[in-house]
Design an enzyme around this catalytic site. Structure first.
Site, PDB file in Angstrom:
ATOM      1  N   THR A 101       0.915  -1.123   0.000  1.00 36.48           N
ATOM      2  CA  THR A 101       0.000   0.000   0.000  1.00 36.48           C
ATOM      3  C   THR A 101       0.944   1.159   0.000  1.00 36.48           C
ATOM      4  OG1 THR A 101      -1.891  -0.949   1.202  1.00 36.48           O
ATOM      5  CG2 THR A 101      -1.487   1.341   1.592  1.00 36.48           C
ATOM      6  N   VAL A 145     -12.814  -5.157   0.559  1.00 38.22           N
ATOM      7  CA  VAL A 145     -12.190  -3.844   0.705  1.00 38.22           C
ATOM      8  C   VAL A 145     -11.502  -3.815   2.068  1.00 38.22           C
ATOM      9  CG1 VAL A 145     -12.616  -1.354   0.883  1.00 38.22           C
ATOM     10  CG2 VAL A 145     -13.945  -2.710  -0.744  1.00 38.22           C
ATOM     11  N   THR A 147      -0.586   0.903   6.764  1.00 39.03           N
ATOM     12  CA  THR A 147      -0.383  -0.239   5.876  1.00 39.03           C
ATOM     13  C   THR A 147      -0.293  -1.505   6.721  1.00 39.03           C
ATOM     14  OG1 THR A 147       1.172  -1.389   4.439  1.00 39.03           O
ATOM     15  CG2 THR A 147       2.111   0.305   5.865  1.00 39.03           C
TER      16      THR A 147
END
Ligand code: ASP
Length: 309
Positions: free
Chosen positions: A177, A206, A228
């Site tokens: 990420t 998600v 992250t």
């Protein structure tokens, strides 16, 4: 003396050991992190806003195939790339987020447009893509997002129920990420996060990255945070907002709050990962409970890029 400016970036956390990267790969990661840091820093040095700086830094990382965001986004169970992103402005706590968007070159730019040009905070899937088209956002064809490494990662778990966090060969060890947090010369802070999520994800999964309060949060009074890690745990821990709450309600410093959240509260849930954060004084925190985190910071005029613990 001029007001302080600060910036921090990340490109994901996980079991990132020196032995896992070839010298060439390490150079490539460091070079791209440095570029992202330099571009964001330039915005701040020219008097630009924190929101401009975090958008700029994140876009550099989205444009690289090395990181799991934008161009480098991982494959879903059906071989597509579904990207999530969010952005928040600490001065007015305005925020924008998108989830499950396909083909958008820079999802962070779309999240920002949601914040600035719509009356909403969070748009998802086809609706978000429709909004992107109306706003003239740049789309790319599938071959732009194709990457051999990502494709092989997906092939290794395709058809199974396994999801995989970024480029780890067998186990879920490394997360991907990208994110940025900044303090600008006017004293405003902001944060931005963008991701492709997990390899082989399905059912419209998600994670925390596009969720305001979990993966991203910014409030001038406390801090700006970008996370992250194992998204499900960051969602349950409402991690980014938790850091802000500890500062606001318990009067903790940025460093104290981020340490407690990453090393105590997140671990208590079983979650691993990290975060970057900045406060209005320009303090920066880069905290993680994994072996490594691709990261960079610019504080008190000093730039630093690191990968390992
Ligand atoms: N947090 C991201 C997600 O769960 C993944 C990551 O940071 O690698 O989607």
């Amino acid at each position: 003396m001029a007001n302080p400016i600060s910036l921090a970036i990340h490109g994901g956390s996980g079991t990132i050991l020196k032995s896992m990267l070839t010298p060439e790969q390490e150079v490539a990661y460091r070079t791209t992190l440095q570029l992202s840091l330099d571009q964001g820093k330039k915005v701040l040095e020219n008097g630009g806003s924190a929101i401009d700086a975090v958008s700029t830094s994140v876009m550099v990382l989205e444009d690289s195939h090395l990181f799991n965001a934008g161009k480098g986004a991982v494959y879903t169970a059906i071989g597509t790339q579904e990207m999530d992103a969010s952005i928040m402005n600490g001065a007015d706590r305005k925020a924008g987020a998108v989830a499950m968007v396909k083909g958008v070159k820079n999802p962070i730019q779309l999240a920002r447009l949601v914040m600035e040009k719509s009356e909403h905070v969070f748009l998802a899937a086809q609706g978000a893509e429709e909004f992107a088209k109306m706003q003239g956002v740049k789309f790319e064809a599938a071959d732009y997002f194709h990457d051999e490494l990502r494709y092989n990662q997906w092939q290794s778990v395709k058809g199974t129920d396994k999801t995989q966090l970024d480029h780890t060969p067998i186990v879920d060890e490394k997360f991907g990420t990208v994110g940025a947090v900044a303090l600008d010369a006017s004293g405003n802070i902001a944060s931005a996060t963008s991701t492709g999520g997990m390899t082989n994800k399905k059912f419209g999964r998600v994670g925390d990255s596009p969720i305001i309060g979990s993966g991203t949060y910014a409030h001038n009074k406390t801090c700006a945070v970008s996370c992250t890690g194992s998204g499900e745990y960051f969602l349950r821990g409402v991690v980014a907002y938790d850091v802000s709450c500890l500062m606001e309600y318990r009067g903790l410093s940025l460093s104290e709050a981020t340490k407690i959240v990453i090393h105590d509260r997140l671990l208590e849930l079983g979650g691993d990962g990290g975060l970057i954060a900045v406060d209005q004084k320009g303090n920066v925190s880069l905290e993680f409970n994994t072996e490594g985190m691709y990261r960079g910071s610019f504080v008190n005029g000093i730039s630093d890029v690191s990968i390992f613990k």
